[in-house]
Design a protein around this motif. Structure first.
Motif, PDB file in Angstrom:
ATOM      1  N   GLY A  51      82.286  72.464  55.129  1.00 34.71           N
ATOM      2  CA  GLY A  51      81.509  73.796  54.928  1.00 34.71           C
ATOM      3  C   GLY A  51      82.167  74.184  53.429  1.00 34.71           C
ATOM      4  O   GLY A  51      82.691  73.496  52.520  1.00 34.71           O
ATOM      5  N   GLU A  52      81.708  75.639  53.100  1.00 38.76           N
ATOM      6  CA  GLU A  52      81.982  75.949  51.895  1.00 38.76           C
ATOM      7  C   GLU A  52      83.213  76.069  51.308  1.00 38.76           C
ATOM      8  O   GLU A  52      83.599  75.341  50.227  1.00 38.76           O
ATOM      9  N   GLN A  53      84.048  76.599  52.358  1.00 39.95           N
ATOM     10  CA  GLN A  53      85.767  76.588  51.982  1.00 39.95           C
ATOM     11  C   GLN A  53      86.200  74.905  51.787  1.00 39.95           C
ATOM     12  O   GLN A  53      86.968  75.094  50.907  1.00 39.95           O
TER      13      GLN A  53
ATOM     14  N   VAL B 251      77.976  64.501  39.654  1.00 31.56           N
ATOM     15  CA  VAL B 251      78.013  64.156  40.865  1.00 31.56           C
ATOM     16  C   VAL B 251      77.418  65.342  41.822  1.00 31.56           C
ATOM     17  O   VAL B 251      77.886  66.431  41.464  1.00 31.56           O
ATOM     18  N   ARG B 252      76.741  65.186  42.909  1.00 35.38           N
ATOM     19  CA  ARG B 252      76.252  66.191  43.603  1.00 35.38           C
ATOM     20  C   ARG B 252      76.731  65.761  45.039  1.00 35.38           C
ATOM     21  O   ARG B 252      76.239  64.705  45.658  1.00 35.38           O
ATOM     22  N   VAL B 253      77.183  66.711  45.888  1.00 41.85           N
ATOM     23  CA  VAL B 253      77.569  66.579  47.137  1.00 41.85           C
ATOM     24  C   VAL B 253      76.915  67.630  47.964  1.00 41.85           C
ATOM     25  O   VAL B 253      77.039  68.708  47.631  1.00 41.85           O
ATOM     26  N   VAL B 254      76.035  67.000  49.070  1.00 39.79           N
ATOM     27  CA  VAL B 254      75.505  68.015  49.945  1.00 39.79           C
ATOM     28  C   VAL B 254      76.208  67.810  51.373  1.00 39.79           C
ATOM     29  O   VAL B 254      76.439  66.642  51.801  1.00 39.79           O
ATOM     30  N   SER B 255      76.767  68.799  52.102  1.00 36.18           N
ATOM     31  CA  SER B 255      77.601  68.753  53.231  1.00 36.18           C
ATOM     32  C   SER B 255      77.259  69.671  54.170  1.00 36.18           C
ATOM     33  O   SER B 255      77.195  70.978  53.880  1.00 36.18           O
ATOM     34  N   ARG B 256      77.160  69.414  55.433  1.00 39.43           N
ATOM     35  CA  ARG B 256      77.062  70.649  56.553  1.00 39.43           C
ATOM     36  C   ARG B 256      78.123  70.151  57.591  1.00 39.43           C
ATOM     37  O   ARG B 256      77.977  69.063  58.201  1.00 39.43           O
ATOM     38  N   ALA B 257      79.054  71.105  57.833  1.00 41.53           N
ATOM     39  CA  ALA B 257      80.002  70.943  58.809  1.00 41.53           C
ATOM     40  C   ALA B 257      79.446  70.857  60.211  1.00 41.53           C
ATOM     41  O   ALA B 257      78.566  71.449  60.272  1.00 41.53           O
ATOM     42  N   LEU B 258      80.335  70.154  61.107  1.00 41.67           N
ATOM     43  CA  LEU B 258      79.890  69.981  62.458  1.00 41.67           C
ATOM     44  C   LEU B 258      80.071  71.419  63.025  1.00 41.67           C
ATOM     45  O   LEU B 258      80.921  72.145  63.037  1.00 41.67           O
TER      46      LEU B 258
ATOM     47  N   ALA C 168      78.075  73.849  62.213  1.00 45.35           N
ATOM     48  CA  ALA C 168      77.555  74.976  61.284  1.00 45.35           C
ATOM     49  C   ALA C 168      76.130  75.089  61.228  1.00 45.35           C
ATOM     50  O   ALA C 168      75.364  73.949  61.512  1.00 45.35           O
ATOM     51  N   SER C 169      75.656  76.212  60.868  1.00 49.09           N
ATOM     52  CA  SER C 169      74.162  76.614  60.640  1.00 49.09           C
ATOM     53  C   SER C 169      73.523  76.260  59.313  1.00 49.09           C
ATOM     54  O   SER C 169      72.120  76.281  59.174  1.00 49.09           O
ATOM     55  N   SER C 170      74.417  76.135  58.156  1.00 47.56           N
ATOM     56  CA  SER C 170      73.868  75.841  56.904  1.00 47.56           C
ATOM     57  C   SER C 170      74.714  74.926  56.308  1.00 47.56           C
ATOM     58  O   SER C 170      75.805  74.579  56.687  1.00 47.56           O
ATOM     59  N   ALA C 171      74.040  74.219  55.421  1.00 53.40           N
ATOM     60  CA  ALA C 171      74.781  73.455  54.312  1.00 53.40           C
ATOM     61  C   ALA C 171      74.936  73.942  52.976  1.00 53.40           C
ATOM     62  O   ALA C 171      74.443  74.943  52.525  1.00 53.40           O
ATOM     63  N   PHE C 172      76.082  73.247  52.143  1.00 60.43           N
ATOM     64  CA  PHE C 172      76.318  73.514  50.892  1.00 60.43           C
ATOM     65  C   PHE C 172      76.157  72.415  50.087  1.00 60.43           C
ATOM     66  O   PHE C 172      76.388  71.334  50.130  1.00 60.43           O
TER      67      PHE C 172
ATOM     68  N   ILE D 255      79.362  75.767  43.740  1.00 60.96           N
ATOM     69  CA  ILE D 255      78.970  75.570  45.077  1.00 60.96           C
ATOM     70  C   ILE D 255      78.071  76.451  45.497  1.00 60.96           C
ATOM     71  O   ILE D 255      78.144  77.964  45.137  1.00 60.96           O
ATOM     72  N   GLU D 256      76.877  76.225  46.043  1.00 61.82           N
ATOM     73  CA  GLU D 256      75.941  76.894  46.253  1.00 61.82           C
ATOM     74  C   GLU D 256      75.163  76.524  47.772  1.00 61.82           C
ATOM     75  O   GLU D 256      75.341  75.298  48.184  1.00 61.82           O
ATOM     76  N   PRO D 257      74.606  77.512  48.322  1.00 59.09           N
ATOM     77  CA  PRO D 257      74.037  77.144  49.596  1.00 59.09           C
ATOM     78  C   PRO D 257      72.724  75.940  49.141  1.00 59.09           C
ATOM     79  O   PRO D 257      72.082  75.979  48.253  1.00 59.09           O
ATOM     80  N   ALA D 258      72.689  75.170  50.319  1.00 59.38           N
ATOM     81  CA  ALA D 258      71.711  73.975  50.185  1.00 59.38           C
ATOM     82  C   ALA D 258      70.319  74.619  50.669  1.00 59.38           C
ATOM     83  O   ALA D 258      70.097  75.395  51.465  1.00 59.38           O
ATOM     84  N   SER D 259      69.423  74.046  49.684  1.00 59.59           N
ATOM     85  CA  SER D 259      67.864  74.154  50.339  1.00 59.59           C
ATOM     86  C   SER D 259      67.641  73.454  51.485  1.00 59.59           C
ATOM     87  O   SER D 259      68.292  72.741  52.133  1.00 59.59           O
TER      88      SER D 259
END
Length: 655
Positions: free
Chosen positions: A81-83, A132-139, A141-145, A157-161
């Motif tokens: 997640g974001e944190q 380097v660009r990292v897109v991740s969604r935690a188990l 979670a409703s959204s990715a960052f 760190i920004e919300p993912a599209s």
């Protein structure tokens, strides 16, 4: 834009440019992180099975875009997640994997093996990437960052599209590297190809426990058209297919009952680039304070570069199935440098780059076990498959001899593996077999060293020993004389406790060169005759010594020379063979010389000629005889005469 949470610019620069010595390991680190993410998900699924996909769906994906110059490593693991992105990627040297292991210490099942330790492997990406660009969604979670950084000015760190969210699915992480252009210092283009990425995975991450998959281009034959003419030539088309490019389960961790010898042979030949199967395969597992698996091979033939300065010894060292060192030299003593194989331990303490280890004591413990296992296998081969052992010794006996000469390991263990050619029996013998055939009263092991067995068999000292009932070991390698002098003696265990033995008591047997001046093989009668000749012709010996000058240290009568008129022997630590070997080296001019002794056979007709010339006062003829006898003795010993022209002239004069 956020700043890294430490003295970041200096520390990150250190991470990127100083910790790792090999830039291509960036993929190893990212694949290991992805493997850890999947393992964490597997652990969570133990308490909440509904959240995790089936084990057959868990995978690591690789892809590249040559035009955009990007490489993407993605997984459907536990995600962040974001944190967690801020904590794990924004704080250098914070290891989420290490924190996970600490929080779940004692509750992780045996099949969960977290690789990460230091929290710096991710930053190796900046060795080849400008961004380097990292897109991740935690188990769950409703959204990715999206975490993004150039490795210099900080990170965001920004919300993912929606597009990014679709890329990682319900959970997981995708790391995209934007490679820097190739330059003189680094060819990054080599990473932007199927072959380049597959080769990196094969070398460093082939045995990561989860499938590493990539779309690969393949070729197939098109169906033959119904109206194709008779001279129709098959046509082919390219297509893409998702392929698992790693082996996952390493052969050294599979049960021995599940692996056939041909599987070991194939692994050995492909991994260590040999075109023949190994002579022996040794596999074992150790548990305790230090757990590890080892798979070792004794080659059937000598590597072409074994004795070159470029040869590197060592076993491949893995930790949790990830390659740490391709050749870890500390795992093998020099005298076992020919051994190939793998050691895999999750317990070795790695340094921060995972390229070397912190505790040499761990390596020493593993190395001792490896050494014992290999020596035990060699002894078993010697005792149970003599033909195979003699082939092994022909290839690698020199390495064992250097081990004795350099005093590495146990001299007695290595000495028991040595083979020598028996002048009496015409076959290879161990020292134990030589001792078993010794006549009563013999208390030394006799050997001769030279260039060839055929020549040594004609050396007067060897023939004299054989005539007196003593066998002689014939040594033809340049290291032999040095090795035997370093060994000095060999302990004969004897057979007094063996009902089928010959009743030999344990004893230490001195090793003696038959070309030594203090050799004592003659019978009592031969010794008495030599003593009489010495007493009667002292003036002759003094005249011969005066004629030869510094060429010899002394001239004397020797008993038991058979039909040879004279022979050369040596006094002191430098033997005639050592002199010959060192005279062929790069510092031949400074090589020490043997203290030579010219030994005469008082029972030979030539000795009577010497006596007659001396009694007649014919100094010129005595000088001629002395020179000829000395040069002849040199040639018999395989040494060069000082003046070949003078030798030829003397032979002509005598004729």
């Amino acid at each position: 834009m956020k700043q890294f949470k430490t003295e970041s610019k200096k520390l990150l620069d250190l991470m990127i440019n100083s910790i790792y010595t090999n830039k291509e390991i960036f993929l190893r680190e990212l694949v290991s992180n992805a493997s850890d993410a999947i393992d964490k998900l597997s652990f969570q699924s133990l308490t909440n099975p509904e959240l995790a996909p089936g084990a057959d769906e868990l995978a690591i994906r690789l892809s590249f875009d040559k035009d955009a110059r990007t490489i993407t490593v993605s997984d459907n693991g536990i995600g962040m997640g974001e944190q967690e992105l801020d904590q794990n990627l924004g704080t250098i040297a914070h290891s989420g994997s290490e924190q996970f292991k600490a929080e779940n210490a004692g509750s992780q099942p045996g099949d969960i093996d977290i690789i990460g330790q230091f929290g710096v492997g991710f930053y190796s990406a900046f060795m080849v990437a400008g961004r380097v660009r990292v897109v991740s969604r935690a188990l769950g979670a409703s959204s990715a960052f999206v975490w993004e950084s150039d490795g210099v000015s900080g990170y965001s760190i920004e919300p993912a599209s929606d597009e990014d969210c679709a890329a990682v699915g319900e959970h997981g992480t995708a790391v995209t590297l934007f490679l820097r252009p190739s330059d003189e210092d680094e060819d990054t283009d080599r990473f932007l190809s199927e072959w380049g990425l597959k080769e990196l995975v094969r070398q460093y991450s082939n045995y990561v426990r989860h499938p590493v998959q990539m779309m690969v281009t393949k070729s197939r034959q098109k169906p033959r058209p119904e109206d194709a003419p008779e001279d129709y030539k098959p046509e082919y088309e390219d297509y893409e297919e998702l392929e698992t490019i790693n082996s996952m389960t390493p052969i050294w961790k599979r049960r021995a009952s599940e692996v056939e010898q041909k599987d070991y042979d194939e692994f050995y030949q492909s991994s260590f680039h040999d075109w023949v199967a190994p002579a022996r395969t040794i596999g074992f597992h150790a548990e305790g304070a230090l757990s590890y698996d080892a798979l070792l091979f004794i080659p059937a033939q000598q590597p072409f570069d074994l004795y070159s300065k470029d040869f590197e010894k060592g076993l491949a060292l893995y930790s949790s199935n990830v390659l740490i060192q391709e050749k870890c030299a500390d795992l093998l003593p020099d005298y076992l440098s020919f051994v190939r194989g793998v050691v895999d331990s999750p317990d070795v303490t790695l340094n921060i780059s995972r390229e070397t280890l912190q505790q040499n004591s761990q390596l020493r413990a593993i190395a001792r076990r490896v050494e014992k296992k290999v020596l035990s296998e060699l002894k078993s081969m010697r005792d149970n498959d003599r033909d195979a052992f003699e082939r092994f010794f022909e290839n690698f006996g020199r390495v064992l001899k250097f081990g004795i000469y350099n005093s590495f390991g146990s001299k007695s263990d290595l000495a028991d593996l040595l083979l020598f050619w028996s002048a009496r029996e015409g076959r290879m013998l161990t020292l134990a077999e030589y001792a078993q055939g010794m006549p009563e009263g013999q208390d030394k092991i006799y050997y001769a060293a030279g260039e060839s067995r055929e020549r040594m068999e004609q050396v007067p000292a060897v023939r004299a020993a054989l005539d007196h009932g003593f066998d002689v070991l014939l040594c033809t390698q340049d290291v032999d004389e040095f090795m035997l002098q370093a060994l000095r003696s060999w302990h004969d265990e004897g057979t007094s406790g063996d009902s089928e033995g010959d009743g030999r008591e344990p004893r230490d047997l001195e090793l003696q060169n038959v070309s030594s001046a203090d050799l004592d093989l003659a019978s009592d009668e031969e010794k008495k005759e030599a003593e009489r000749a010495t007493a009667d012709h002292r003036e002759l010996f003094e005249a011969l010594k005066s004629s030869l000058g510094e060429k010899v240290g002394s001239v004397r009568v020797a008993a038991g020379l058979g039909d040879a008129p004279a022979s050369l022997a040596a006094e002191g630590p430098v033997s005639l063979e050592m002199e010959r070997v060192m005279s062929q080296g790069p510092e031949a001019d400074r090589a020490p010389k043997a203290q030579r002794v010219l030994q005469l056979n008082a029972a030979h007709p030539v000795f009577a000629k010497l006596v007659a010339a001396q009694e007649a006062g014919d100094e010129e003829r005595l000088d001629l005889y002395a020179s000829l006898l000395f040069d002849q003795a040199l040639l018999v010993e395989g040494l060069q005469v000082d003046d070949p022209i003078a030798f030829a002239r003397n032979v002509t004069r005598l004729m």
